[in-house]
Write an enzyme that holds these catalytic residues in place. Structure first.
Site, PDB file in Angstrom:
ATOM      1  N   ASP A  12       0.824  -1.213   0.000  1.00 22.34           N
ATOM      2  CA  ASP A  12       0.000   0.000   0.000  1.00 22.34           C
ATOM      3  C   ASP A  12       0.858   1.264   0.000  1.00 22.34           C
ATOM      4  O   ASP A  12       1.958   1.287   0.552  1.00 22.34           O
ATOM      5  CB  ASP A  12      -0.912  -0.013   1.236  1.00 22.34           C
ATOM      6  CG  ASP A  12      -2.043   0.999   1.105  1.00 22.34           C
ATOM      7  OD1 ASP A  12      -2.387   1.371  -0.032  1.00 22.34           O
ATOM      8  OD2 ASP A  12      -2.567   1.432   2.146  1.00 22.34           O
ATOM      9  N   HIS A  29       2.255   3.695  -9.010  1.00 20.20           N
ATOM     10  CA  HIS A  29       2.061   2.270  -9.298  1.00 20.20           C
ATOM     11  C   HIS A  29       3.251   1.722 -10.083  1.00 20.20           C
ATOM     12  O   HIS A  29       3.713   0.616  -9.838  1.00 20.20           O
ATOM     13  CB  HIS A  29       0.766   2.049 -10.082  1.00 20.20           C
ATOM     14  CG  HIS A  29      -0.467   2.358  -9.273  1.00 20.20           C
ATOM     15  ND1 HIS A  29      -0.668   1.826  -8.031  1.00 20.20           N
ATOM     16  CD2 HIS A  29      -1.533   3.158  -9.511  1.00 20.20           C
ATOM     17  CE1 HIS A  29      -1.817   2.280  -7.538  1.00 20.20           C
ATOM     18  NE2 HIS A  29      -2.354   3.092  -8.417  1.00 20.20           N
ATOM     19  N   LEU A 122      10.179 -20.815  -5.466  1.00 22.72           N
ATOM     20  CA  LEU A 122       9.327 -19.884  -4.723  1.00 22.72           C
ATOM     21  C   LEU A 122       7.958 -19.869  -5.389  1.00 22.72           C
ATOM     22  O   LEU A 122       7.872 -19.795  -6.612  1.00 22.72           O
ATOM     23  CB  LEU A 122       9.938 -18.472  -4.774  1.00 22.72           C
ATOM     24  CG  LEU A 122       9.026 -17.312  -4.329  1.00 22.72           C
ATOM     25  CD1 LEU A 122       8.778 -17.376  -2.823  1.00 22.72           C
ATOM     26  CD2 LEU A 122       9.645 -15.958  -4.682  1.00 22.72           C
ATOM     27  N   GLU A 191       2.103 -13.033  12.373  1.00 19.89           N
ATOM     28  CA  GLU A 191       2.718 -11.877  13.045  1.00 19.89           C
ATOM     29  C   GLU A 191       2.568 -10.695  12.084  1.00 19.89           C
ATOM     30  O   GLU A 191       2.948 -10.779  10.916  1.00 19.89           O
ATOM     31  CB  GLU A 191       4.199 -12.148  13.332  1.00 19.89           C
ATOM     32  CG  GLU A 191       4.460 -13.435  14.112  1.00 19.89           C
ATOM     33  CD  GLU A 191       3.819 -13.442  15.494  1.00 19.89           C
ATOM     34  OE1 GLU A 191       3.611 -12.354  16.064  1.00 19.89           O
ATOM     35  OE2 GLU A 191       3.525 -14.540  16.004  1.00 19.89           O
TER      36      GLU A 191
HETATM   37  C1  IPE Z   1      -5.466  -2.681  -0.169  1.00 17.42           C
HETATM   38  O1  IPE Z   1      -5.114  -1.365  -0.333  1.00 17.42           O
HETATM   39  C2  IPE Z   1      -5.446  -3.381  -1.473  1.00 17.42           C
HETATM   40  C3  IPE Z   1      -4.143  -3.524  -2.083  1.00 17.42           C
HETATM   41  C4  IPE Z   1      -2.986  -3.167  -1.620  1.00 17.42           C
HETATM   42  C5  IPE Z   1      -4.169  -4.165  -3.347  1.00 17.42           C
HETATM   43  P1  IPE Z   1      -6.196  -0.215  -0.460  1.00 17.42           P
HETATM   44  O2  IPE Z   1      -5.446   1.047  -0.509  1.00 17.42           O
HETATM   45  O3  IPE Z   1      -7.118  -0.498  -1.575  1.00 17.42           O
HETATM   46  O4  IPE Z   1      -7.001  -0.341   0.911  1.00 17.42           O
HETATM   47  P2  IPE Z   1      -8.024   0.666   1.570  1.00 17.42           P
HETATM   48  O5  IPE Z   1      -9.122   0.884   0.590  1.00 17.42           O
HETATM   49  O6  IPE Z   1      -7.282   1.932   1.857  1.00 17.42           O
HETATM   50  O7  IPE Z   1      -8.451  -0.010   2.831  1.00 17.42           O
HETATM   51  C1  IPE Z   2      -1.768   0.146  -3.262  1.00 19.33           C
HETATM   52  O1  IPE Z   2      -1.493   1.484  -3.324  1.00 19.33           O
HETATM   53  C2  IPE Z   2      -1.858  -0.472  -4.622  1.00 19.33           C
HETATM   54  C3  IPE Z   2      -3.217  -0.820  -5.023  1.00 19.33           C
HETATM   55  C4  IPE Z   2      -4.296  -0.781  -4.311  1.00 19.33           C
HETATM   56  C5  IPE Z   2      -3.356  -1.253  -6.387  1.00 19.33           C
HETATM   57  P1  IPE Z   2      -2.651   2.555  -3.332  1.00 19.33           P
HETATM   58  O2  IPE Z   2      -3.003   2.815  -4.745  1.00 19.33           O
HETATM   59  O3  IPE Z   2      -3.761   2.143  -2.454  1.00 19.33           O
HETATM   60  O4  IPE Z   2      -1.896   3.801  -2.724  1.00 19.33           O
HETATM   61  P2  IPE Z   2      -2.482   4.848  -1.714  1.00 19.33           P
HETATM   62  O5  IPE Z   2      -2.900   4.089  -0.480  1.00 19.33           O
HETATM   63  O6  IPE Z   2      -3.644   5.505  -2.387  1.00 19.33           O
HETATM   64  O7  IPE Z   2      -1.354   5.766  -1.461  1.00 19.33           O
HETATM   65 MG    MG Z   3      -4.127   2.463  -0.450  1.00 19.92          MG
END
Ligand code: IPE
Ligand code: IPE
Ligand code: MG
Length: 224
Positions: A12, A29, A122, A191
């Site tokens: 994230d 991304h 893996l 964990e």
């Molecule tokens: C969780 O991240 C999904 C992925 C990393 C693929 P999100 O950024 O979508 O989660 P929320 O919506 O903030 O909980």
């Molecule tokens: C996680 O990063 C990747 C996906 C959900 C695809 P985010 O796109 O959720 O990034 P933030 O949380 O908005 O910074």
């Molecule tokens: Mg996110």
């Protein structure tokens, strides 16, 4: 020292990283993909058997179409360009989630899984259009349909992670402390490490630090 077989990661923070550095969520991304490569290499170095990466949730369809399209085009290019190399490195790719994408992407995913299915070094589980609640409900439906007894063992075999041990470690980057519908059943005794850094900034050193700390934890599983 705790044995370590399976690491799961909620990757994230891409969007915030992209906005901060390039004024574009999509740039984040793209940058996040470099971290994926680094972490795969480091997982192999650490002789870990399973790596599960959360790439797209069932809830992520609520994002703007432009971002969704970009994410899937990144994945497509990555697979086209890198699957051969992953295969050479003896990596097995498994998609966990519902494969309901364009027929081009569905086929590419299936081909990539098939090509690497016998690899042993893996196993990467890529969670794509994955939602844990859907997964659990679906498992119960299968139990009911096959008139099987409801117990942990039977339920587990209908989860998308069948044949995979539960994660020993869950890492979530991006300074957010929630599970976002990820592996709710399988994480029962994992964990959990919440990491402040955004995914594109996360590196081998951060990863190894978590692994080192994990190895020292007293894992009770209910005992004392
Ligand atoms: C969780 O991240 C999904 C992925 C990393 C693929 P999100 O950024 O979508 O989660 P929320 O919506 O903030 O909980
Ligand atoms: C996680 O990063 C990747 C996906 C959900 C695809 P985010 O796109 O959720 O990034 P933030 O949380 O908005 O910074
Ligand atoms: Mg996110």
């Amino acid at each position: 020292m705790n044995p370590l077989k399976h690491v799961a990661i909620i990757m994230d923070g891409n969007g915030r990283w992209g906005l901060k550095h390039k004024n574009s969520r999509n740039a984040g991304h793209k940058a996040g993909l470099n971290t994926v490569e680094k972490i795969i290499k480091e997982t192999i170095k650490n002789k870990i058997d399973f790596l599960t990466l959360y790439a797209f949730s069932t809830e992520n369809w609520k994002r703007p179409k432009k971002e969704i399209n970009y994410l899937f085009s990144l994945l497509q290019t990555f697979l086209i360009e890198r699957i051969e190399e992953l295969h050479k490195q003896n990596i097995k790719l498994k998609i966990i989630g519902i494969k309901s994408f364009s027929s081009k992407l569905n086929n590419l995913l299936k081909r990539s899984e098939k090509k690497t299915s016998k690899n042993k070094k893996l196993q990467i589980n890529l969670a794509l259009n994955y939602g844990s609640k859907f997964e659990i409900i679906n498992a119960f439906k299968k139990l009911k349909k096959n008139k099987e007894k409801i117990n942990e063992k039977n339920l587990s075999k209908y989860l998308l992670t069948r044949d995979v041990p539960d994660p020993d470690i869950l890492i979530r980057t991006g300074n957010t402390n929630r599970l976002s519908n990820f592996l709710l059943w399988q994480l029962a005794y994992s964990e959990i490490f919440f990491e402040k850094k955004l995914w594109p900034d996360f590196n081998e050193k951060d990863y190894n630090k978590i692994i080192k700390n994990f190895k020292k934890i007293k894992r009770n599983f209910g005992k004392i």
